[in-house]
Design an enzyme around this catalytic site. Structure first.
Site, PDB file in Angstrom:
ATOM      1  N   ASP A 158       0.824  -1.204   0.000  1.00 52.12           N
ATOM      2  CA  ASP A 158       0.000   0.000   0.000  1.00 52.12           C
ATOM      3  C   ASP A 158       0.864   1.263   0.000  1.00 52.12           C
ATOM      4  O   ASP A 158       2.071   1.211   0.230  1.00 52.12           O
ATOM      5  CB  ASP A 158      -0.884  -0.037   1.249  1.00 52.12           C
ATOM      6  CG  ASP A 158      -2.168   0.746   1.098  1.00 52.12           C
ATOM      7  OD1 ASP A 158      -2.310   1.505   0.113  1.00 52.12           O
ATOM      8  OD2 ASP A 158      -3.041   0.604   1.978  1.00 52.12           O
TER       9      ASP A 158
ATOM     10  N   ASP B 213     -10.607   4.352  -1.050  1.00 53.00           N
ATOM     11  CA  ASP B 213     -11.074   3.430  -0.016  1.00 53.00           C
ATOM     12  C   ASP B 213     -12.593   3.455   0.039  1.00 53.00           C
ATOM     13  O   ASP B 213     -13.211   4.534  -0.027  1.00 53.00           O
ATOM     14  CB  ASP B 213     -10.547   3.851   1.359  1.00 53.00           C
ATOM     15  CG  ASP B 213      -9.140   3.361   1.617  1.00 53.00           C
ATOM     16  OD1 ASP B 213      -8.418   3.039   0.643  1.00 53.00           O
ATOM     17  OD2 ASP B 213      -8.741   3.296   2.792  1.00 53.00           O
TER      18      ASP B 213
END
Length: 554
Positions: free
Chosen positions: A331, A391
């Site tokens: 990430d 997200d």
């Protein structure tokens, strides 16, 4: 050079000489359009290749996973909160000095009648700058010196509408880069969207136990952020035992162990930051560059050209794999591509990023690598899956800021607008399904639409719920059923007008999802009829022969 129409693209052919560099451009015909290629030599920062008239409506794209891919009109203005500019840093753009004062699209741009996009990003960054009336196509090399004539990033001009042209564009990228990735798209569980940082070993075991009791059929069980001492210090904190024990426990339930980390990010409080400041990307004065802010800390970028940092990165992933992890969610990858001074001179941010990603890819071998917060085009061929949205979240807000913030509405929008990347460049990760009926602001329609869109687009399926909560079993049963149908072929229309139709075909037939208004959840699902359900029969004859056949369920 300005051309009045993309049909006149051949006019840009030829040799150009500037103060510090030389450029040769070539244009050749390809099916449905043209391919622009060429060579460059000298010291190069930002090259404007050509410009053309701006249509009223375009599909513009941000450079990394969380950024928006959205249709904008001429009256659109970027409204990025000033108090967040420093916090977001390079997560917003590889060129924050350009991004916050201009309207740009990275890698590709589309309109009603065309798609224009870069086919590679190995050294330079292709972007489009939009003014009121024109679009200019740029190649950014960040001051790199080319001693010899070097091929530029090729660009395709495709004379098709985006519904057809973007899929063709992705196929051209795959061919240009000779892309390979995992042939399997695993069903997974992740801790993040239920627990965030409030996760520990006991909760992990609880959900492992519950997953087996519910027979959810996961293939991967992935622990997310919460297990590490600090960002950059990738060892377990007091909430977890050794990583080998964690991986062994997950594997004992029959799942492939998965783990999250942000390998190019170094926190200001980490031991790596304190003990190895020479491993960080710096400014011209030798001071480490802040890549972004998160976890209430300044986060710096690992210099993936520094030999010691590279060895540390390699050993990190070799060690994780040796401990039993076989699925890696990596990430905040954009940190590896920030601008700055590195150990190796004359290396562009894109080159440095790809160098780091290749170290990881080689260290984990054939393990599944899921990219997240990642520069999109520079990652092709180096990851198996890619998050292609902001997200998700346990809320749905069509009026929230469209800047990459968590939001289920914008996450699903990107799942649709970047659909064309799936199963061509990598497996698209639409972000996790949250199917719990408590501890959430999502209602039945939100859950259903997100799930069905993800299934019909043949995306990765990752669930993130406390499995002790009440889960929408009907939707998860639908997930399990669709996974028995194998790969799907899908077609998305309506990208430019926002009235989406997804037609998706598999061994069960062809199903259709029509979304008249994503914001207000105006949608309908048309399942193929008749829906024939087959059951497998295995028959062993008296002579020892075994026959497998299918019959219709009654």
């Amino acid at each position: 050079m300005y051309i009045p129409s993309l049909s006149e693209i051949r006019k840009i052919i030829g040799y150009r000489k500037f103060d510090r560099y030389e450029l040769i451009l070539e244009v050749r015909k390809i099916p449905a359009g043209y391919k622009i290629s060429g060579e460059i030599k000298g010291i190069v920062d930002d090259v404007e290749l050509f410009s053309f008239p701006r249509p009223d409506k375009v599909l513009a794209n941000n450079w990394q996973s969380w950024g928006p891919a959205r249709v904008i009109t001429k009256d659109f203005k970027l409204n990025f909160p000033k108090d967040l500019i420093e916090k977001f840093g390079f997560s917003a753009s590889i060129m924050p000095e350009v991004y916050f004062d201009n309207l740009i699209s990275d890698y590709f741009l589309a309109a009603d009648t065309f798609v224009v996009g870069a086919l590679k990003s190995e050294i330079g960054h292709v972007y489009f700058k939009l003014s009121d009336d024109t679009i200019s196509v740029h190649l950014r090399y960040f001051g790199k010196m080319f001693d010899e004539w070097t091929p530029i990033e090729p660009i395709a001009v495709i004379n098709l509408n985006p519904d057809d042209g973007l899929t063709y564009y992705a196929e051209l990228i795959a061919k240009e880069n000779n892309i390979t990735f995992s042939s399997h798209n695993p069903v997974s569980w992740s801790s993040w969207y239920q627990y965030y940082l409030d996760f520990n070993y006991e909760k992990m075991i609880s959900d492992l136990e519950k997953s087996k009791e519910l027979d959810l059929g996961y293939e991967v069980f992935q622990i997310d952020d919460a297990w590490e001492i600090d960002i950059g210090d990738w060892v377990p904190n007091e909430k977890f035992p050794s990583l080998k024990e964690v991986a062994d426990k997950i594997a004992s339930y029959g799942y492939k162990p998965g783990i999250w980390l942000a390998p190019f990010s170094i926190s200001e409080t980490s031991n790596v930051f304190k003990n190895h400041p020479d491993w960080l990307v710096k400014n011209e004065s030798g001071v480490p560059v802040v890549a972004y802010e998160n976890w209430s800390k300044k986060i710096y970028a690992l210099d993936t050209t520094h030999p010691e940092a590279v060895e540390w990165l390699k050993n990190l992933f070799v060690g994780l794999k040796a401990n039993g992890f076989d699925y890696f969610k990596i990430d905040f990858l954009f940190a590896g591509a920030i601008q700055g001074k590195r150990y190796k001179h004359n290396v562009s941010p894109i080159e440095a990023y790809r160098m780091g990603l290749k170290v990881i890819r080689e260290a984990v071998g054939d393990s599944f690598v899921l990219g997240c917060g990642a520069p999109l085009l520079p990652s092709v061929g180096l990851v198996d899956g890619m998050r292609i949205s902001a997200d998700t979240a346990s809320f749905w807000d069509p009026n929230g800021p469209d800047i990459g913030y968590p939001n289920a509405y914008y996450a699903l929008r990107n799942v649709i607008t970047r659909n064309f990347m799936n199963n061509i460049l990598w497996w698209n990760d639409p972000d996790c399904l949250m199917l719990r009926k408590e501890d959430t602001q999502l209602n039945d329609a939100h859950r259903e639409l997100y799930t069905i869109a993800s299934l019909l687009l043949d995306n990765m399926i990752i669930q993130s719920d406390n499995l002790s909560y009440e889960i929408d079993k009907n939707l998860w049963n639908l997930v399990k059923k669709y996974k028995t149908y194998g790969r799907r072929r899908f077609k998305v229309s309506g990208l430019m007008n926002g009235r989406y139709k997804i037609t998706s075909c598999g061994t069960n037939g062809c199903d259709e999802l029509v979304i008249d208004d994503l914001a207000t959840l105006q949608y309908k699902v048309n399942y193929d009829t008749p829906r024939i359900e087959l059951s497998k029969v295995v028959e062993k004859r008296t002579d020892g022969r075994i026959f497998n056949y299918y019959r219709e369920k009654q």
